[in-house]
Design an enzyme around this catalytic site. Structure first.
Site, PDB file in Angstrom:
ATOM      1  N   ASP A 149       0.756  -1.156  -0.095  1.00 24.66           N
ATOM      2  CA  ASP A 149       0.035   0.008   0.120  1.00 24.66           C
ATOM      3  C   ASP A 149       0.909   1.484   0.100  1.00 24.66           C
ATOM      4  O   ASP A 149       2.164   0.988   0.120  1.00 24.66           O
ATOM      5  CB  ASP A 149      -0.853   0.062   1.043  1.00 24.66           C
ATOM      6  CG  ASP A 149      -2.315   0.676   0.995  1.00 24.66           C
ATOM      7  OD1 ASP A 149      -2.274   1.643   0.175  1.00 24.66           O
ATOM      8  OD2 ASP A 149      -3.382   0.306   1.710  1.00 24.66           O
ATOM      9  N   TYR A 150       0.388   2.189  -0.214  1.00 28.76           N
ATOM     10  CA  TYR A 150       1.025   3.471  -0.418  1.00 28.76           C
ATOM     11  C   TYR A 150       1.888   4.074   0.606  1.00 28.76           C
ATOM     12  O   TYR A 150       1.579   4.328   1.857  1.00 28.76           O
ATOM     13  CB  TYR A 150      -0.152   4.809  -0.349  1.00 28.76           C
ATOM     14  CG  TYR A 150       0.480   6.277  -1.007  1.00 28.76           C
ATOM     15  CD1 TYR A 150       0.016   6.580  -2.258  1.00 28.76           C
ATOM     16  CD2 TYR A 150       1.017   7.085  -0.208  1.00 28.76           C
ATOM     17  CE1 TYR A 150       0.351   7.669  -2.754  1.00 28.76           C
ATOM     18  CE2 TYR A 150       1.417   8.215  -0.721  1.00 28.76           C
ATOM     19  CZ  TYR A 150       0.983   8.601  -2.071  1.00 28.76           C
ATOM     20  OH  TYR A 150       1.468   9.780  -2.566  1.00 28.76           O
TER      21      TYR A 150
END
Length: 784
Positions: A320-321
């Site tokens: 994820d980011y």
């Protein structure tokens, strides 16, 4: 919907994702076994799982040779580039890319771009990779297509409330059609996290609290996005996220610590991910949280031992980011270089936006902290996906302006969004037949901050959806549906802003309108960005001054219909006691206003059922239907008992149970019958009940199968959903619904941490809703 008069739902171990750490065990275990210390992870994860691969994932000698030849030409920098995912941006003038990122593409330092879409723009970026790099390796374009792309379907939790797997799969299919027409290859969906805390904003993005329902929906969404052929230009690669246990964040606070037992991890949070693997999902995304003290992006146990070695997953893993970067503030990595080493060695193939691999991985290889073979494995997985998408053969095949113009907002996609929206709505209460709206109503007051708000209709994670012009509001839907001559008045009346709780601005206009109207539609709930990522709340009440206005509207004596728009369960106990009818519409999407009107006027008979429990107040959280009984359970009707597991000021029971949902008709259930009272290993039994439409209009009913294991080597939940079937019945029509149950369908993580079933006594319910009081159970046994 199948038309056969006999409905048969066959449950299998793989279908519900219960195959967790090794083959689905059928070896029984006695219910009196003492707890045993868990075996080391290396022992628990030694046996690989054989799974049926989709056609697109089968071994391809031609692909293998092509990729091997290509990798032989790649420098280390170019290989690390394939493991790097960077973002595009979007401004008022359209999509843009930072100049530094364009240079990174030209130099082979980037393998994928996310947040880039439209056919022309993706073609422009693809030219940088194909025409201006040494090896001409195409880019992979990813985007958050969560519940629609341009045409927005109901939020994911709303779709789950339909319990309609075909409709959910079709929504994902059409979302992929639109997204791929704008140059997107890959979606960061489905989110398959089990969520049992409504304070957590991202509960809106998943399928709710139940393992079985969540696993079925996970597989349906994967099939919808990916179709039968990833090389087809109207399919996209799906991503199962967030691996793992993200939905168990403490206190419902996003990104917070997760602290659960391994048994809970295996039995509750992992099965939907396994179901996604079995459905052929192409990629996984790591979660932000830690599991057992280790951030998920650095967990070899999750990403290699379980995902690769046990489940046989052969797609690629993306973070994820910036979650690799975040392992430093977690306190797991001393610096970014170490966090990159930990992530790559754990099994992370692609670094989203953090640029940790880009900046540090080459040095880690030179120092011997990361093996070149590990990088090669990760690179091969990325290149294989690009090959399977057909990008090496035709890099611009998804970037077709003519197809984009012919696809976006196609009438059939809009109509499908309307259909899924009305199927998702749950009629929570309908006292005295307040709904559907009476034809005698000549004036309707539509009141509330969500009544005419386009931006709120499509909810959070609405991708490239138009928030300002396209959505059909509730007011618009009612005005277009109401008969000629019916007066439709509107007043905003209240605010959902947190700071407006004590204000009465707008009340006078709303109350004046209410007094001169025959019926009041109160459209209330939460602003669209009060749910979703980074949108946790400590209160589940109606925000702003909506509650005060609702009480004043009820005090007028006019009939009030509450239409709720929200992405989570809310505490609406006062409304349940005082408002005649409550319709939960979630955030229903682009065509949501029409769908709400379809239900309010009776053009569609509501059929949704809750995929998550609604608490009476936030103090009951966490609350879910499949909790444990405790050693001092409170007996029904014993609310004043002292030394039992209870609250002093609130019943233990929820406001609305998991599986609850009313209809404009009524359904009768016969007692459940079993084909046999006992089964053994390798055997099965069928459970049946006859469902009759006892009302005056046609309707759909979600028939639910629940089971309780009465005694186990570890304590078991009071009920577990093991099957469901949605049937359509005309007035007076009856159908027999039959479920097939096998011992392996009742498997769980036993006292010695093995996975399998145990002999013993069980109870079974076929009912319209969870809860032991919903119907009379029947008993059966499993013997060795």
């Amino acid at each position: 919907m199948r038309k056969a008069r006999q409905f048969v739902a066959t449950i299998s171990c793989a279908a519900i994702g219960s195959l967790l750490l090794g083959a689905c065990a059928t070896t029984p275990m006695t219910g009196t076994a003492a707890p045993v210390t868990a075996a080391p992870a290396s022992d628990r994860t030694a046996v690989p799982v054989t799974q049926a691969q989709p056609d697109w994932a089968r071994s391809n000698p031609e692909m293998n040779t092509f990729i091997s030849d290509l990798m032989a030409q790649m420098t280390l920098k170019e290989k690390i580039g394939q493991l790097t995912l960077l973002t595009s941006n979007w401004e008022s003038t359209g999509p843009t890319m930072r100049d530094s990122y364009k240079e990174d593409i030209r130099s082979g330092r980037v393998g994928g771009i996310f947040n880039a879409y439209t056919a022309a723009y993706t073609a422009e970026l693809q030219r940088l990779a194909v025409d201006e790099t040494r090896l001409k390796i195409p880019l992979l374009f990813g985007y958050d297509v969560i519940h629609g792309h341009r045409t927005i379907f109901p939020i994911s939790l709303g779709e789950a409330a339909s319990w309609d797997l075909a409709a959910i799969e079709q929504a994902a299919r059409l979302s992929a059609v639109e997204a791929s027409a704008e140059g997107i290859h890959w979606t960061f969906s489905p989110m398959v996290d089990i969520a049992r805390d409504p304070r957590w904003g991202r509960i809106s993005e998943g399928a709710g609290e139940d393992v079985h329902l969540g696993s079925k929906i996970a597989a349906a969404r994967v099939r919808g996005y990916q179709g039968d052929d990833l090389a087809a230009t109207d399919t996209v690669v799906a991503t199962a996220k967030h691996f793992a246990a993200y939905g168990a964040a403490q206190a419902g606070r996003d990104y917070h610590t997760v602290d659960i037992s391994e048994r809970t991890l295996r039995d509750v949070y992992l099965p939907p991910f396994k179901a996604a693997v079995d459905a052929g999902v192409g990629s996984f995304m790591t979660s932000f949280n830690e599991v057992d003290g280790i951030p998920a992006s650095g967990s070899r146990y999750l990403l290699t031992d379980i995902l690769r070695d046990q489940w046989g997953f052969d797609g690629f893993v993306v973070t994820d980011y910036t979650s690799i970067n975040e392992m430093v503030p977690h306190g797991y990595s001393k610096d970014l270089k170490q966090s990159g080493e930990q992530a790559l060695n754990a099994g992370v193939d692609m670094d989203m936006q953090g640029a940790v691999y880009m900046d540090h991985l080459a040095q880690s290889v030179s120092e011997g902290k990361v093996d070149q073979a590990a990088i090669d494995r990760a690179v091969r997985r990325i290149l294989e996906m690009k090959y399977r998408l057909g990008l090496f053969e035709a890099p611009y095949r998804y970037s077709n302006v003519e197809r984009q113009e012919a696809t976006i907002y196609r009438p059939d996609i809009l109509e499908a969004a309307r259909d899924v929206a009305r199927k998702s709505m749950v009629l929570l209460k309908n006292e005295g037949g307040a709904l559907p709206l009476a034809s005698t109503a000549q004036s309707i007051a539509v009141i509330g901050p969500l009544a005419d708000s386009k931006e709120d209709m499509i909810g959070s994670w609405s991708a490239a959806g138009d928030r300002s012009t396209r959505p059909v509001t509730i007011l618009q839907g009612i005005r277009e549906r109401a008969a000629s001559g019916v007066n439709i008045g509107y007043a905003k009346g209240a605010s959902y802003a947190y700071g407006d709780a004590g204000k009465d601005d707008g009340f006078a206009e709303a109350l004046a309108l209410a007094q001169k109207s025959d019926v009041i539609i109160a459209a209330m709930g939460e602003k669209w960005d009060m749910t979703g990522e980074a949108a946790s709340r400590t209160s589940l009440d109606l925000p702003g001054n909506q509650q005060a206005l609702l009480e004043r509207l009820v005090a007028t004596g006019k009939p009030v219909i509450l239409v709720m728009l929200s992405g989570r369960p809310n505490s609406i106990g006062w409304a349940d006691e005082n408002v005649p009818a409550i319709l939960h519409a979630w955030y229903p999407g682009t065509m949501g206003g029409h769908a709400v009107a379809d239900v309010l006027f009776g053009d569609y008979n509501p059929s949704g059922k809750l995929p998550v429990t609604f608490p009476r107040n936030v103090g009951q959280v966490p609350i879910h239907y499949d909790m444990k009984n405790t050693g001092r359970p409170i007996e029904l009707g014993a609310d004043n008992a002292k030394y039992v597991s209870r609250y002093l000021n609130t019943p233990n029971t929820p406001l609305y149970r998991f599986g609850h949902g009313l209809s404009y008709t009524s359904f009768g259930y016969s007692p459940a019958t079993l084909s046999t009272a006992s089964m053994t290993a390798g055997g099965s039994l069928t459970a049946s009940a006859t469902i009759t439409n006892t009302g005056k209009v046609a309707g759909e009913e979600v028939v639910q199968l629940y089971v309780r294991d009465l005694v186990g080597s570890v304590t078991r939940p009071v009920q577990e959903l093991k099957g469901f079937e949605k049937v359509t019945l005309a007035p007076g029509e009856s159908r027999t619904v039959t479920f097939t149950l096998r011992p392996e369908d009742l498997a769980f993580t036993r006292a010695d941490m093995s996975h399998g079933w145990e002999p013993g006594e069980f109870q079974l319910w076929i009912a319209p809703v969870s809860g032991a009081a919903a119907s009379v159970p029947v008993g059966f046994t499993i013997t060795e």
